[in-house]
Each structure stands twice: as C-alpha cells, then as structure tokens.
Design a protein around this motif. Structure first.
Motif, PDB file in Angstrom:
ATOM      1  N   LYS A 375     -10.114  36.403 -16.233  1.00  0.00           N
ATOM      2  CA  LYS A 375     -11.322  37.222 -16.107  1.00  0.00           C
ATOM      3  C   LYS A 375     -11.094  38.250 -15.004  1.00  0.00           C
ATOM      4  CE  LYS A 375     -15.574  35.164 -15.958  1.00  0.00           C
ATOM      5  NZ  LYS A 375     -16.672  34.503 -15.211  1.00  0.00           N
ATOM      6  N   VAL A 377     -12.704  41.004 -12.775  1.00  0.00           N
ATOM      7  CA  VAL A 377     -14.024  41.457 -12.348  1.00  0.00           C
ATOM      8  C   VAL A 377     -13.907  42.841 -11.706  1.00  0.00           C
ATOM      9  CG1 VAL A 377     -16.062  40.895 -10.966  1.00  0.00           C
ATOM     10  CG2 VAL A 377     -14.642  39.047 -11.892  1.00  0.00           C
ATOM     11  N   TYR A 378     -14.448  43.848 -12.400  1.00  0.00           N
ATOM     12  CA  TYR A 378     -14.492  45.216 -11.843  1.00  0.00           C
ATOM     13  C   TYR A 378     -15.817  45.368 -11.116  1.00  0.00           C
ATOM     14  CZ  TYR A 378     -10.554  46.307 -14.920  1.00  0.00           C
ATOM     15  OH  TYR A 378      -9.337  46.326 -15.521  1.00  0.00           O
ATOM     16  N   ARG A 379     -16.025  46.500 -10.482  1.00  0.00           N
ATOM     17  CA  ARG A 379     -17.286  46.680  -9.757  1.00  0.00           C
ATOM     18  C   ARG A 379     -18.481  46.630 -10.694  1.00  0.00           C
ATOM     19  NH1 ARG A 379     -15.133  47.067  -5.233  1.00  0.00           N
ATOM     20  NH2 ARG A 379     -13.252  48.299  -4.961  1.00  0.00           N
ATOM     21  N   ASP A 380     -18.282  47.148 -11.908  1.00  0.00           N
ATOM     22  CA  ASP A 380     -19.428  47.247 -12.805  1.00  0.00           C
ATOM     23  C   ASP A 380     -19.324  46.386 -14.057  1.00  0.00           C
ATOM     24  OD1 ASP A 380     -17.243  48.689 -13.511  1.00  0.00           O
ATOM     25  OD2 ASP A 380     -18.360  50.350 -14.391  1.00  0.00           O
ATOM     26  N   LYS A 381     -18.214  45.692 -14.256  1.00  0.00           N
ATOM     27  CA  LYS A 381     -18.102  44.893 -15.483  1.00  0.00           C
ATOM     28  C   LYS A 381     -17.062  43.788 -15.319  1.00  0.00           C
ATOM     29  CE  LYS A 381     -14.646  47.959 -17.276  1.00  0.00           C
ATOM     30  NZ  LYS A 381     -14.123  48.942 -18.112  1.00  0.00           N
ATOM     31  N   GLU A 382     -17.103  42.840 -16.279  1.00  0.00           N
ATOM     32  CA  GLU A 382     -16.097  41.786 -16.309  1.00  0.00           C
ATOM     33  C   GLU A 382     -15.351  41.871 -17.630  1.00  0.00           C
ATOM     34  OE1 GLU A 382     -18.456  38.310 -13.814  1.00  0.00           O
ATOM     35  OE2 GLU A 382     -18.061  38.048 -15.954  1.00  0.00           O
ATOM     36  N   VAL A 383     -14.048  41.755 -17.580  1.00  0.00           N
ATOM     37  CA  VAL A 383     -13.264  41.860 -18.804  1.00  0.00           C
ATOM     38  C   VAL A 383     -12.348  40.642 -18.931  1.00  0.00           C
ATOM     39  CG1 VAL A 383     -11.548  43.254 -20.038  1.00  0.00           C
ATOM     40  CG2 VAL A 383     -13.279  44.376 -18.620  1.00  0.00           C
ATOM     41  N   LYS A 400      -9.593  49.347  -8.137  1.00  0.00           N
ATOM     42  CA  LYS A 400     -10.789  49.150  -8.962  1.00  0.00           C
ATOM     43  C   LYS A 400     -11.271  47.714  -9.121  1.00  0.00           C
ATOM     44  CE  LYS A 400      -9.694  53.022 -12.000  1.00  0.00           C
ATOM     45  NZ  LYS A 400      -8.847  53.177 -13.183  1.00  0.00           N
TER      46      LYS A 400
END
Ligand code: GTP
Length: 606
Positions: A375, A377-383, A400
C-alpha cells in the motif's frame, strides 16, 4: 418431508489428519459408495489430479448420504473443506452451510496449528463441534494425552471425544450416531418464500455453471424462476439434485437440504459465493454476505514461447472458471512479452494452479517471483501495488510518498519444545515482531508442545518460510496464519542496471535492512546467466541513485570456443549450438542482448 431428518456437517482438521479417509469410510458405511478393495486407497472426494498427487484437498466437494435410524432415513450432507492454510476462506464459506462439524485430530500428532484455526472458524459460526481422535490404530497414538491437550486448548469435555481409526473403520459407526444425535437439524420453513444460500460452484462443460446451495426456506424445483440477490439476474432452474456422491437429479430441494442446481448460468462470475437465491419477483432478506476472496500473492505467468500467448490465456481463463478465488489481469513486459498477472490466496494456491495449468492444459510456462500487494500512501490517495514495476522509485517516493505499508499476518507455530529456539530464530530472521508463546500441554515434562505467535510480513512467508520451518523442525512444526492488516515499513524498489540501463522486468520490492544481501545475491546470479556480449557489461543493483552491488560481465572473444581446448569437442559443439539457439530469441535490453531463456532462469529461480 421434514427437515428433522437432515444433518449438515463438515469435517475439519489439520492437513493429513485423515479427513478424506474418514469421508470415504462414512460414504461406504452408508452405502453411498462401494467399499473399496483392500490396498486401494484412492479417495473419492479428492478429485483433482494434483490433489491425488499432493495428497491434499484443494477444492471443497460435497456429498449426501442416507442413513436409517429407527426405521427413519436420515439425510447426512457432508460438506468437504480444504485443509491447507491458504484455503481458510473456502473453509469458512463451506461451514456457513453446516450446523455441525467433526473436529478431527490425529491421535499420534495432537493439536496442530490448523486444528486451532479451523476450530475457531467453526466456533465463531456457532456450530456444534464433535471432537474425534483419529488413527488410534497407530502404535504411536496417545489418545489420553491428546484428549487432555484438547481439553486444555479448546475446553473440550473428554467424555465427548470419540476415538476412531478411519483407516480400519474402528469406531466410525459411532461417528454416524454422534452426527445424528448431537448436531441439530437445520431450521427452515416450506411455506416461507424461497431462500437458498449459494456456497460453492463449479463449471460443467455441458450445463454451464453448477451451483451448490443450501436451501433455507421454501422448495426449489426444476422450472422455478429464480433470481440472484447480488446481481439481480434472473434464471430458470433446469435441474436440481443432490451430490450422491456425484450429481443425482431429484425433483426438489427442501428447506435444510444441500444440493446442486443448474440454471443456465453461462459465466462462473455470475455465481457469487455467499449470494442469496430467491424466487424472481419475490424479495427476501439476504443471507449475511461474504467477504470476497482476497488475493494476497501475485505473480506473472508468461509463455516460454511468446507465440503461445493466446493459447495460454485461453487455458488460464478456463482454469479460472473452476477456481473462483484466482484474479487475473493482462500484463506485458518488455523482456517477457505478453503475459497474465494472477492473484492467489497464498503460495500453495499458486503452486496448485500452476501445476493444474501444466497438467490439464499442457502449458509451457514461466511463473515470476511472487509479490504481495503493497500500500503506497500519497498525500492525497492510497494505491495498492502488486507489481514491482509499478512501485514508486526512491526519487519519486522521497518527494511524493508519505508512507509505504506492507501486509502482515499473525502467525502461529506449534512445535515440540526442543525446536523452540530454532523457530524463534526463524521468525526473527524473517522480521518477526511481538513474539509470544505458551505451552499447550499443561505441566507435561517430556516433549511438551509450545505455541509461538508473532507478527510477520506476508512477503517474508511467500518465499521459503514454510520449507525452512519444516526442515529446521525436522517436520515437527506446524504453521498457520491469518491476515493482520497493514503496517508501515521501510521498503524500496530495487532495480537492476545492465550497462547502466534499468531492466523493468527485474525490479524487486525489498526491505531496506536486506538491500545489501539481496543486491549482492542477484547481481551474482545475473552475471552467471547473462551471456557475454561483445563489450564489457557492468551489472548493478540500485536503490534510488545508490548502487548497492556490482559485478562485471567480461566481453566475449570473437570465437566463443576460444577458451576451450583440445579434448572438449562435445562441449564446443554444445556451446555453438547454444549460441545459435540463443540468437533466435534475443531480447534487447538497452544495449545488451539477452536470450529469453536467461530471463526465465532468473525469474524462476527466486
Ligand atoms: P487433506 O485432504 O490434505 O486435508 O488430508 P486429509 O486430512 O484428508 O488426510 P487423508 O485422509 O488423506 O489421510 C492422510 C494420511 O493418513 C493417509 O496416508 C491416510 O491413509 C492416513 N490415515 C488416515 N486415517 C488413518 C487412520 O485411522 N490410521 C492410520 N494408521 N492412518 C490413517
């Protein structure tokens, strides 16, 4: 008809404790199958070739038996469950169709890791559990001691424990009796609207999808118009019946009964495990649904010869029809060409799938090293990333990415006391945390058993963990795990550079604490399998901009046989032959030519 005469049950056990053997005895004793000749020991419920070869049950199979008690015919529905750690999802869904379970324990081995996990699944489902000690014919069996172990582990009343030998048949009649006396009949009403629980399905070449169902309320018969709660699709029932032990048509299925239906479902994906079937146009409250199977191990499958891709894809799709827990997606790689990325429940599941693909579809394939879903974790989303090529590189990560997490599991290992040190070591070397242990045998002095629990990263157990566990405990330790969510971890993408150019298909996700070790091992491996080029090729492992390890592939001389002399004519010939072969399937990696075979060798020797 009355559901009082029905019993729905499963046999649950640690692998090899005798589930299939007991199932066969029950089927024989009730005359469902003919008694087999002595010496022949093929099991009826283990149908797949790989299951016979490996001696494990992969796909749950269900069978109905008829047994008279006091002049009344009882219907006993055995719902077979697979016994391996990867398949607890299947165990759980099969148990949803039961009211009771036989908890089978090998009297010479005692309680093992999966005995505990299946016990908990059965208990959570509120099933009546019948404890059974098997293999009492073995001289090494210790029924009293194991009974005490079950009492201290599960709180089992020793007077309730049956002692049997599934092999000789001793005591198996008592099992039938206990099923009828102790397991409650299913409840249900013939007058309430039809409601059936779909708990398994398989694919039949002629009739399409066959679903196994447990009828809750109402009567299900041929010609009924039914609908799926989940998909809202409508079907006409073309056949109903019971598994006796193969499909045997019947006129109807009553409440509490377990059986099969065919209803013109074309695609396996229409049969949702855990779905509720009801009469079309008559709404009902659905059965509590199920979490879909979650793929935890991913690998790419590529044909050895790229031209075989369409055939391979077709074979994979057909196999997926029979195994709903596999997920698939196309994948292409510059080095390996077209392939399919598959998701599995675990590594055994993956091995079984691969073997079936090879056995049943005659496929010549390469399976890449398994990876787990990370997983990011970006500042605005999880991928979620399950392919190392898609993992952010160190430069991108630094700017990022807030955090990278990996899936972890709660593992339990049960072992005789003398292997405790080895098993602790094994866990530590695989980044184990929160280790704790307790004794299973209360107060016994000699060879007491210990249960060790810890948190392990899933990626650490998808490679060689299980093999090491077995060899370092001389086969005495057993292992089970359950998912325990995600944890932040110091992970990075390692890339390999040939002549300064990164090769996408070789990327790995690694833990930073192991980067030196892994980098060194891999460049050594690469330098061995990549053929020499006309120029010197540096082979490097890098994390971000940092080079972790390096080897140099020397340039080859114009005459490859130059280094060989005199008597080695055969070797010379072979080398020239190989060179010719290699030429045909050269892949260009930047400036480096690499035969596809070399790739396959790297990828498959993990
Ligand atoms: P999975 O299907 O993989 O979960 O295994 P299982 O639990 O079905 O075990 P299976 O019935 O295949 O039995 C495992 C081994 O134990 C086989 O070699 C059986 O012949 C043997 N076995 C089963 N029951 C008995 C028994 O009562 N006594 C003895 N001596 N051997 C038994």
């Amino acid at each position: 008809f009355t559901s009082d005469l029905i019993r729905n049950f499963s046999i649950i056990a640690h692998i090899d404790h005798g589930k299939s053997t007991l199932a066969d005895r029950l089927l024989e004793l009730t005359g469902t199958i003919k008694k087999k000749e002595v010496g022949k020991n093929e099991q009826v419920l283990d149908k797949l070739k790989v299951e016979r070869e490996r001696g494990i049950t992969v796909k749950a199979q269900t069978a109905s038996m008829v047994h008279p008690v006091n002049g009344k015919n009882h219907i006993l529905n055995l719902i077979d469950t697979p016994g391996h750690v990867d398949f607890s999802w299947e165990v759980s869904r099969s148990l949803a169709a039961c009211q009771g379970a036989l908890l089978l324990v090998d009297a010479s081995q005692g309680v093992q890791a999966q005995t505990i996990s299946v016990f908990h699944i059965a208990q959570e489902r509120g099933l009546k559990i019948i404890p059974v000690l098997n293999k009492i014919d073995l001289p090494a069996s210790q029924p009293e001691r194991i009974a005490a172990q079950m009492q201290s582990t599960f709180g089992t009343d020793p007077s309730e424990i049956l002692q049997i030998s599934a092999k000789t048949g001793a005591g198996v009649d008592k099992v039938l009796q206990a099923i009828i006396e102790r397991i409650p009949p299913p409840s249900g009403s013939t007058t309430d609207p039809l409601k059936a629980f779909l708990f398994d399905s398989f694919y039949d070449r002629y009739r399409g999808v066959i679903s196994l169902v447990a009828v809750q309320n109402g009567i299900l018969k041929k010609g009924d118009r039914i609908a799926s709660y989940h998909t809202r699709k409508k079907y006409e029932v073309t056949e109903v019946g019971i598994m006796h032990p193969e499909e045997t048509p019947a006129t109807s299925l009553y409440p509490g009964q377990v059986g099969y239906i065919a209803c013109n479902m074309k695609e396996s994906s229409e049969a949702h495990i855990g779905d509720t079937l009801h009469r079309a146009g008559v709404s009902v409250d659905p059965m509590p649904g199920f979490k879909p199977a979650k793929a935890m191990v991913y690998a790419g499958i590529f044909p050895v010869d790229s031209a075989d891709f369409p055939k391979l894809e077709e074979s994979i799709k057909r196999l997926v029809l029979t195994d709903r827990s596999v997920t698939l997606q196309r994948e292409s790689s510059t080095a390996l060409g077209q392939g399919v990325r598959l998701g599995f429940l675990g590594t055994l599941h993956m091995d079984v799938f691969r073997q079936r693909l090879e056995d049943e579809h005659d496929a010549n394939i390469i399976v890449t090293a398994p990876t787990v879903p990370y997983k990011v974790v970006y500042r605005d989303k999880e991928v979620f990333v399950s392919n190392p090529t898609e993992f952010p590189d160190a430069v991108e990560a630094a700017s990022k990415v807030k955090e990278i997490q990996e899936p972890v599991v709660r593992a339990s290992i049960i072992m005789p006391e003398e292997y405790f040190g080895e098993m602790m070591d094994l866990c530590f070397s695989h980044r184990g945390e929160e280790l704790e242990h307790r004794y299973l045998d209360a107060g016994t002095a000699s060879s007491a058993r210990i249960m060790l629990n810890c948190i392990l990263p899933l990626s650490e157990i998808v490679t060689d963990f299980f093999d090491q566990l077995k060899s370092r405990s001389s086969g005495f330790a057993s292992f089970d795990y359950e998912e325990a969510g995600y944890r932040a971890s110091d992970l990075a993408k390692m890339v390999f550079l040939l002549n300064g150019k990164p090769v996408d298909a070789l990327a790995l996700v690694i833990h930073r604490s192991k980067e030196d070790e892994i980098g060194r091992v891999w460049v050594k491996k690469l330098v061995k399998v990549i053929p020499r080029q006309q120029f010197e090729v540096p082979i490097q492992a890098a994390v971000g901009k940092k080079i972790i390890a390096r080897e140099t592939l020397k340039a080859y001389r114009a005459d490859v046989t130059g280094g060989l002399y005199g008597g080695h004519v055969e070797r010379k010939m072979k080398q020239l032959e190989l060179q010719k072969e290699g030429k045909r399937r050269m892949k260009r990696m930047g400036t480096v030519e690499m035969p596809q075979e070399a790739f396959f060798e790297i990828m498959s020797t993990n």
